[in-house]
Write an enzyme that holds these catalytic residues in place. Sequence first.
Site, PDB file in Angstrom:
ATOM      1  N   TYR A 150       0.801  -1.215   0.000  1.00 15.69           N
ATOM      2  CA  TYR A 150       0.000   0.000   0.000  1.00 15.69           C
ATOM      3  C   TYR A 150       0.841   1.275   0.000  1.00 15.69           C
ATOM      4  CZ  TYR A 150      -4.999  -0.953   0.376  1.00 15.69           C
ATOM      5  OH  TYR A 150      -6.296  -1.262   0.112  1.00 15.69           O
ATOM      6  N   ASP A 171      -7.098  -5.078   4.605  1.00 13.16           N
ATOM      7  CA  ASP A 171      -8.080  -4.572   3.645  1.00 13.16           C
ATOM      8  C   ASP A 171      -9.005  -5.711   3.219  1.00 13.16           C
ATOM      9  OD1 ASP A 171      -9.393  -2.933   1.876  1.00 13.16           O
ATOM     10  OD2 ASP A 171      -7.753  -2.757   0.447  1.00 13.16           O
ATOM     11  N   ASP A 203      -4.444 -16.858   4.468  1.00 15.22           N
ATOM     12  CA  ASP A 203      -5.470 -17.568   3.694  1.00 15.22           C
ATOM     13  C   ASP A 203      -6.315 -18.452   4.607  1.00 15.22           C
ATOM     14  OD1 ASP A 203      -3.146 -19.003   4.064  1.00 15.22           O
ATOM     15  OD2 ASP A 203      -3.110 -19.926   2.076  1.00 15.22           O
ATOM     16  N   LYS A 218       1.219 -13.746   6.073  1.00 14.78           N
ATOM     17  CA  LYS A 218       1.508 -14.790   5.073  1.00 14.78           C
ATOM     18  C   LYS A 218       3.022 -15.050   5.120  1.00 14.78           C
ATOM     19  CE  LYS A 218       0.275 -17.498   1.655  1.00 14.78           C
ATOM     20  NZ  LYS A 218      -0.562 -18.687   1.810  1.00 14.78           N
TER      21      LYS A 218
HETATM   22  O1  LIG Z   1      -8.289   3.955  -1.276  1.00 14.70           O
HETATM   23  C1  LIG Z   1      -8.953   3.163  -1.922  1.00 14.70           C
HETATM   24  O2  LIG Z   1      -9.414   3.425  -3.028  1.00 14.70           O
HETATM   25  C2  LIG Z   1      -9.274   1.810  -1.358  1.00 14.70           C
HETATM   26  C3  LIG Z   1      -8.983   1.699   0.099  1.00 14.70           C
HETATM   27  C4  LIG Z   1      -9.659   0.551   0.715  1.00 14.70           C
HETATM   28  O3  LIG Z   1     -10.186  -0.332   0.096  1.00 14.70           O
HETATM   29  C5  LIG Z   1      -9.717   0.499   2.164  1.00 14.70           C
HETATM   30  O4  LIG Z   1      -9.063   1.267   2.826  1.00 14.70           O
HETATM   31  O5  LIG Z   1     -10.434  -0.371   2.693  1.00 14.70           O
HETATM   32 MG   LIG Z   2     -11.073  -1.861   1.395  1.00 15.98          MG
END
Ligand SMILES: O=C(O)CCC(=O)C(=O)O
Ligand SMILES: [Mg+2]
Length: 417
Positions: free
Chosen positions: A160, A307, A283, A230
């Site tokens: 990220y 996420d 997983d 993981k």
């Molecule tokens: O920033 C985004 O477009 C996605 C972020 C995301 O899915 C989240 O933080 O849960």
């Molecule tokens: Mg999200």
Amino acid sequence: MFDHITIPENGEAISYQNGHLVVPNNPIIPFIEGDGIGIDVTPAMLKVVNAAVEKAYGGDRYIAWMEVFAGEKSTQVYDSETWLPEETLAAFKQYKVGIKGPLTTPVGGGMRSLNVALRQLLDLYVCQRPIQWFTGVPSPIKKPGEVNMVIFRENSEDVYAGIEFEAGTEAANKLLRFLQDELQVNNIRFTQDCGLGVKPVSKQGTQRLVRKAIQYAIDNDRSSVTIVHKGNIMKYTEGAFKNWAYELAKQEFGAQTVNGGLWCQLTNPKTGKEIIIKDVIADSMLQQTLLRPAEYSVIATLNLNGDYLSDAVSAQVGGIGIAPGANIGEQIAIFEATHGTAPKYAGLNKVNPSSVILSAEMMLRHIGWFEAADLLLSGVSGAINAKTVTYDFARLMEGSTLVSCSQFADCIIEHMH
Ligand SMILES: O=C(O)CCC(=O)C(=O)O
Ligand SMILES: [Mg+2]
Ligand SMILES: NC(=O)C1=CN([C@@H]2O[C@H](COP(=O)(O)OP(=O)(O)OC[C@H]3O[C@@H](n4cnc5c(N)ncnc54)[C@H](OP(=O)(O)O)[C@@H]3O)[C@@H](O)[C@H]2O)C=CC1
């Protein structure tokens, strides 16, 4: 002081002194409306929060809302190139507590996520997402009442972080050559058209997140903290996350190894009960949360796993329309819905506003306004129990009355007792 942000005259800033927030009775709270369904859910949230605060404190306290801009609205208010104005960041820094609707991120090109940018630029390193079932909410699992997890997702590192190089660019080719020539990496299959991403995971980043997760378990009488990783495949990022997490539990919280294995446990200094610190591979965790949800309480994990996991677990309690979240740093916190901008529903006054409303409930607790937070919760429960629900619940709930986004906000207000 700001170009396009109007500071409410009837409010005062929240400050941070000696490690604590100091909250006046009329705090200025910046909010971003958000793209897409932000235009539907954010006004609903403002109305519900104002009603809860008014009912709880009878006018002795109120929130002086201050709109700040990001995303598409920012390009209208500022100029077509300004997606995240400096003064929006400055406002969050100055006023300490804020809330936001969702912001669009194009897939595969264009700008990087504004949501991620906000988290990184303000160093909001904890993404806290509590996932709990409200009685009556339709669920695809048999015992949704067993789902009660709080996900602590690392919010500043991992893939990220956005360190990526597009296939065929000079930067990607340079990095490929470096990997092959200097580091003797020889298992990249198609070098001629290979994009590259870098996944930074640090001990400091891991441990500051895990520290918050364990402290949350202590403060909230939780039975376990599960480290999700993981690490069998990504040994020096996800595997290191696991090792650093256990190390922190032992060094800072006095956790002791159990059963001769890696797992450990500590005694909660507030309750005297044991808290298990365990780990599960990511997983496997996705099936564990479906098959044995009662065994999981607090979860500490990396950014991408968190996420995925937060949307997946939310589905068990009614979907991302009801799952709230917060991005928290040392001083600043921005509360935000778990879902995105759901563009096909934008402006239709249709979607469920609960995610951002329950994010506001977390915000009220964060500033110590527990009475208003409790009212807000009772309002959401009451509206669901009365089966007055938005389309997402109505399509799975027999005998329900379908209401719009704004009507659902009104139902919440009616049920605040
Ligand atoms: O920033 C985004 O477009 C996605 C972020 C995301 O899915 C989240 O933080 O849960
Ligand atoms: Mg999200
Ligand atoms: N923090 C943020 O601001 C986030 C932003 N995004 C961004 O949002 C955009 C759209 O992303 P997308 O992947 O489509 O995900 P979304 O979360 O926007 O929508 C996916 C689906 O989830 C359901 N849903 C979402 N919100 C609600 C709600 N409030 N009430 C009821 N149902 C809801 C809908 O399901 P159904 O179709 O079944 O009705 C919707 O089609 C992208 O640009 C993405 O990057 C994504 C996640 C977080």
